[in-house]
Enzyme design. Structure first.
Site, PDB file in Angstrom:
ATOM      1  N   ASN A  10      -9.502  -5.377  -4.022  1.00 44.20           N
ATOM      2  CA  ASN A  10     -10.519  -4.324  -3.959  1.00 44.20           C
ATOM      3  C   ASN A  10     -10.379  -3.472  -5.221  1.00 44.20           C
ATOM      4  OD1 ASN A  10     -12.177  -2.166  -3.379  1.00 44.20           O
ATOM      5  ND2 ASN A  10     -10.874  -1.335  -1.740  1.00 44.20           N
ATOM      6  N   LYS A  12     -12.204  -1.126  -6.168  1.00 39.70           N
ATOM      7  CA  LYS A  12     -12.688   0.243  -5.926  1.00 39.70           C
ATOM      8  C   LYS A  12     -13.612   0.694  -7.068  1.00 39.70           C
ATOM      9  CE  LYS A  12      -8.432   1.205  -3.476  1.00 39.70           C
ATOM     10  NZ  LYS A  12      -7.666   2.215  -2.754  1.00 39.70           N
ATOM     11  N   HIS A  95     -13.938   0.693   5.020  1.00 41.15           N
ATOM     12  CA  HIS A  95     -12.719   1.089   4.298  1.00 41.15           C
ATOM     13  C   HIS A  95     -12.450   2.568   4.579  1.00 41.15           C
ATOM     14  CE1 HIS A  95      -9.921   1.956   1.053  1.00 41.15           C
ATOM     15  NE2 HIS A  95      -9.734   0.640   0.959  1.00 41.15           N
ATOM     16  N   GLU A  97     -11.535   4.914   2.784  1.00 40.88           N
ATOM     17  CA  GLU A  97     -12.090   5.854   1.801  1.00 40.88           C
ATOM     18  C   GLU A  97     -13.561   6.144   2.108  1.00 40.88           C
ATOM     19  OE1 GLU A  97     -10.871   3.687  -1.675  1.00 40.88           O
ATOM     20  OE2 GLU A  97      -8.787   4.180  -1.230  1.00 40.88           O
ATOM     21  N   GLU A 165      -5.183  -1.415   7.574  1.00 43.07           N
ATOM     22  CA  GLU A 165      -4.763  -0.590   6.449  1.00 43.07           C
ATOM     23  C   GLU A 165      -4.378   0.804   6.938  1.00 43.07           C
ATOM     24  OE1 GLU A 165      -6.454  -2.227   2.570  1.00 43.07           O
ATOM     25  OE2 GLU A 165      -7.916  -0.823   3.357  1.00 43.07           O
ATOM     26  N   GLY A 171      -2.657   3.420  -1.554  1.00 42.47           N
ATOM     27  CA  GLY A 171      -2.571   4.098  -2.846  1.00 42.47           C
ATOM     28  C   GLY A 171      -1.407   5.071  -2.965  1.00 42.47           C
ATOM     29  N   SER A 211      -0.621  -0.396  -0.506  1.00 45.02           N
ATOM     30  CA  SER A 211       0.461  -0.457  -1.499  1.00 45.02           C
ATOM     31  C   SER A 211       1.149  -1.829  -1.559  1.00 45.02           C
ATOM     32  CB  SER A 211       1.477   0.659  -1.237  1.00 45.02           C
ATOM     33  OG  SER A 211       0.863   1.924  -1.377  1.00 45.02           O
TER      34      SER A 211
HETATM   35  C1  PEP Z   1      -7.137  -0.677  -0.549  1.00 47.19           C
HETATM   36  O1  PEP Z   1      -7.852  -0.124  -1.340  1.00 47.19           O
HETATM   37  O2  PEP Z   1      -7.645  -1.278   0.395  1.00 47.19           O
HETATM   38  C2  PEP Z   1      -5.690  -0.618  -0.740  1.00 47.19           C
HETATM   39  C3  PEP Z   1      -4.925  -1.179   0.144  1.00 47.19           C
HETATM   40  O3  PEP Z   1      -5.222   0.041  -1.866  1.00 47.19           O
HETATM   41  P1  PEP Z   1      -3.721  -0.002  -2.465  1.00 47.19           P
HETATM   42  O4  PEP Z   1      -3.309  -1.446  -2.497  1.00 47.19           O
HETATM   43  O5  PEP Z   1      -3.848   0.599  -3.813  1.00 47.19           O
HETATM   44  O6  PEP Z   1      -2.855   0.783  -1.539  1.00 47.19           O
END
Ligand code: PEP
Length: 253
Positions: A10, A12, A95, A97, A165, A171, A211
């Site tokens: 992703n 983003k 997601h 976010e 997630e 992040g 992460s």
């Molecule tokens: C994500 O954006 O779905 C995500 C898991 O980000 P990160 O790997 O940066 O934690």
């Protein structure tokens, strides 16, 4: 039950058109060769077409990061499922976010799921709890609410994948442990079976996200219920993403 592992990147709101082209060109040769794992990249909308052209004839698939549930009309700035159909195979929906910054409720997420599947797009359906919910022992309550809100349609027999997630891990550099991911993903599997019947929960692919890096992916891939990862930050560096896909392929391919 044998499930094909998946690693999805992703990107983003990162990369302009030139950067997206450069990034996919850098990772494609190495990634294309890796077998036994489905590989997906999800660039920003404006780069989808260029990346699609580069991926043509390769084993790497394309996903979008969002869609709007209406098919057309006066919805300034939105991207419809009709615009994505034929362009990409997957679309990330719900997601955290989007839930957090753009007010996406469970009801909106369900409408998006429905619209995606109706138009032949496979959702990567994101669920996960906030830090305070985790600390209050409410993870299962939150996940039950999120999964139940999307249980009025057989999304999972239409190719939908789930990404667990935990929001506190996205992040932050603070990934869940592999055993936490295993336990929670196993819970989601049982939940899906409870909601959908049959053994849908045993068949659906469930990814971990939060992460994930080349240094911790191996631990996740060794867990029986973890079918891969949705990767944010580490998907923006070709060597890191390649390292993640390579290990997933070696361990589970
Ligand atoms: C994500 O954006 O779905 C995500 C898991 O980000 P990160 O790997 O940066 O934690």
């Amino acid at each position: 039950m044998k499930r094909l592992p998946m690693i999805a990147g992703n990107w983003k709101m990162n990369t302009n058109l030139n950067e997206a082209v450069k990034l996919v060109n850098a990772m494609l040769p190495g990634m294309d060769k890796l077998k036994g794992v489905e590989k997906v990249v999800c660039p920003p909308f404006i780069s989808l077409e260029a990346v699609k052209n580069i991926l043509k004839g390769s084993s790497v698939k394309l996903g979008a990061q969002n869609l709007f549930y209406e098919e057309k009309g006066a919805y300034t700035g939105e991207i419809s499922p009709l615009m994505l159909a034929g362009m990409c195979e997957y679309v990330i929906i719900g997601h955290s976010e989007r839930r957090q910054y753009f007010g996406e409720t469970d009801e909106i997420v369900n409408k998006k799921m429905k619209s995606a599947v109706k138009n032949g797009l496979k959702p990567i359906f994101c669920v996960g709890e906030k830090l305070e919910e985790n600390e209050a022992g409410k993870t299962e309550v939150v996940l039950t609410r999120q999964v139940k809100a999307c249980s009025d349609h057989d999304y999972f027999t239409h190719g939908a994948v789930i990404a667990y997630e935990p929001i506190w891990a996205i992040g932050t550099g603070l990934a869940a442990t592999a055993s936490q991911a295993q336990r929670t993903i196993n819970f989601i599997r049982r939940l899906v079976t409870e909601q959908q019947g049959g053994d849908i929960g045993g068949a659906v692919r469930i990814l971990y996200g939060g992460s994930v890096t080349a240094a911790n992916i191996a631990d996740f891939m060794k867990e029986p219920d973890v079918d891969g990862a949705l990767v944010g930050g580490a998907s923006l560096k070709s060597d890191d993403f390649l390292g993640i896909v390579r290990q997933a392929s070696e361990i589970r391919g």
